[in-house]
Design an enzyme around this catalytic site. Sequence first.
Site: not given
Ligand code: GRF
Length: 217
Positions: A109, A111
């Site tokens: 994941n 984050h």
């Molecule tokens: C990112 O900031 C990620 O860290 C979080 O959700 C967001 C997703 O952005 N889990 P994207 O859809 O990859 O542009």
Amino acid sequence: MARMKLGVLISGRGSNLQALIEAAKKEDYPAEVVLVISNRHNAKGLDHARSAGIETLVIDHNDFESRQAFDDAVHAGLVDAGVELVCLAGFMRLLDPEFVARWHNRMLNIHPSLLPAYRGLRTHERAIEDGVRFTGCTVHFVRPEMDAGPIVMQAVVPVRPTDTAVSLGRRVLDYEHRVYVESVRLVASGHVRVSGSRVTGKDLVIPENGLISPLQS
Ligand code: GRF
């Protein structure tokens, strides 16, 4: 060398997905995205996958009576596509412990904070409110608890006094893309192992120096 098959789970914009798709265009990248699953029909990220000719599946959680039934459908889709490593990239559903166990040490994941600080949502707003000097992003193996698990890689991003959640989020996102691509490279090329709650690897290059903010002249 066979490339590791990635299944990417999204709910929205898909910029991290796009970073992985771009990275995999290079032949020497050790992984490739073979399937993108979205729980939302209108996720923008689906367009990135389609324009790259990658198989997509929309599995809408509203069509299922239980979380378990939804998770089973996602699992079946991943298995059918021969996925070896699952990448959560802005996937806004909590996954059942049973699903997490099925993909133990085979699911990452990303984050937008320096975990274990700021689990959950609104990470940049909360970091600014708290007046921290640094925030960042983390790629970790997934465990049943939300935003927890052995850390593969982190990037540190300074918080500027003029930052808003939007400006800070934009700068962190830039690092997210780099860190996700490099984390998948490490995992797919077999350079890291998970031992207990830590990710280890003998050739990992760790920076020598820390950072101080504000800088002193
Ligand atoms: C990112 O900031 C990620 O860290 C979080 O959700 C967001 C997703 O952005 N889990 P994207 O859809 O990859 O542009």
